[in-house]
Enzyme design. Structure first.
Site, mmCIF file in Angstrom:
data_model
loop_
_atom_site.group_PDB
_atom_site.id
_atom_site.type_symbol
_atom_site.label_atom_id
_atom_site.label_comp_id
_atom_site.label_asym_id
_atom_site.label_seq_id
_atom_site.Cartn_x
_atom_site.Cartn_y
_atom_site.Cartn_z
ATOM 1 N N ASN A 84 -14.268 5.039 0.575
ATOM 2 C CA ASN A 84 -15.559 4.781 1.185
ATOM 3 C C ASN A 84 -15.584 5.288 2.627
ATOM 4 O OD1 ASN A 84 -18.172 3.646 1.549
ATOM 5 N ND2 ASN A 84 -17.652 1.980 0.152
ATOM 6 N N HIS A 114 4.948 4.600 17.449
ATOM 7 C CA HIS A 114 5.476 4.932 18.771
ATOM 8 C C HIS A 114 6.544 3.912 19.146
ATOM 9 C CE1 HIS A 114 2.282 7.897 19.332
ATOM 10 N NE2 HIS A 114 1.498 7.009 18.743
ATOM 11 N N ALA A 141 -11.865 -3.495 2.434
ATOM 12 C CA ALA A 141 -12.479 -2.993 3.665
ATOM 13 C C ALA A 141 -11.699 -3.423 4.901
ATOM 14 C CB ALA A 141 -13.918 -3.494 3.764
ATOM 15 N N ALA A 159 -9.494 -7.555 2.132
ATOM 16 C CA ALA A 159 -10.192 -6.982 3.283
ATOM 17 C C ALA A 159 -9.609 -7.517 4.587
ATOM 18 C CB ALA A 159 -11.674 -7.315 3.198
ATOM 19 N N THR A 164 2.366 -4.949 6.911
ATOM 20 C CA THR A 164 3.527 -4.639 7.741
ATOM 21 C C THR A 164 4.818 -4.556 6.934
ATOM 22 O OG1 THR A 164 3.940 -6.980 8.199
ATOM 23 C CG2 THR A 164 2.470 -5.805 9.719
ATOM 24 N N LYS A 165 4.771 -5.007 5.657
ATOM 25 C CA LYS A 165 5.940 -4.955 4.775
ATOM 26 C C LYS A 165 5.497 -4.485 3.398
ATOM 27 C CE LYS A 165 8.464 -8.648 7.103
ATOM 28 N NZ LYS A 165 9.079 -9.983 6.974
ATOM 29 N N ARG A 182 -0.903 -14.231 -4.780
ATOM 30 C CA ARG A 182 -0.683 -14.621 -6.178
ATOM 31 C C ARG A 182 -0.559 -13.372 -7.018
ATOM 32 N NH1 ARG A 182 -5.189 -13.719 -9.203
ATOM 33 N NH2 ARG A 182 -7.223 -13.636 -8.170
#
Length: 200
Positions: A84, A114, A141, A159, A164-165, A182
């Protein structure tokens, strides 16, 4: 190792290198032209994406505007991928998206990072780690996928999540940082939204 190899090695490098900037500029010119296409120019958009992306399968659709550091040059889409508005691809290295995956508006797939050490950041150094998203996923989103992340097949990322993992296959994962909520289960085979039954 040349500078382009270093971009894909995970090593620190200087992205302001003149050789990189020259190549990047050409990619961004093509991206500008893609974003300037009219809604009636669907074939033209498809042809352009096949030139811009490393790989793009049949039946893919990306709603402009598209934002990408290298205009999709290091992006690999399977077939029937849908994205989208305002997809952001920080494609300084490779990003892989599997067949039938859907990307909601304002999703960011960021392969570049960085260093935390301030002196290295001041010097403009960067590193890149590939992103891999499996088949038949739904990335909601505003989700942000960070460098080096792998998401398994058939997974939903809620959304606004910040991933991060790595996230396994066949789960619903949400939040910041994103965590597995879940598994995809039998209830999901009967109801598509809250108490609304699937009737096709």
């Amino acid at each position: 190792m040349n500078i382009f190899d270093k971009m894909h090695s995970g090593d620190l490098y200087f992205p302001g290198d003149e050789t990189i900037l020259k190549e990047q500029s050409l990619c961004l010119e093509r991206l500008y032209d893609f974003n300037a296409t009219r809604p009636s120019e669907m074939k033209k958009r498809g042809d352009m994406l096949r030139e811009m992306f490393a790989e793009i399968g049949e039946g893919c659709y990306i709603e402009p505007p598209l934002h990408a550091n290298f205009g999709g040059r290091h992006v690999h889409f399977g077939k029937n991928v849908y994205a989208n508005f305002n997809l952001t691809l920080v494609d300084d290295t490779h990003i892989y998206v599997g067949d039938y995956t859907m990307l909601g508006p304002n999703v960011t797939l960021a392969s570049a990072g960085h260093p935390i050490e301030p002196g290295l950041r001041q010097g403009g150094y960067q590193y890149n780690m590939p992103i891999r998203i499996g088949k038949n996923c739904w990335i909601g989103a505003g989700a942000v996928i960070l460098p080096g992340i792998t998401i398994g097949d058939d997974t939903v990322i809620g959304a606004g999540s910040v991933v991060t993992k790595d996230i396994p296959s066949g789960v619903v994962a949400v939040g910041n940082p994103c965590r597995v909520l879940r598994p995809v289960n039998e209830h999901d085979k009967k109801y598509y939204f809250k108490d609304r039954k699937i009737v096709l």
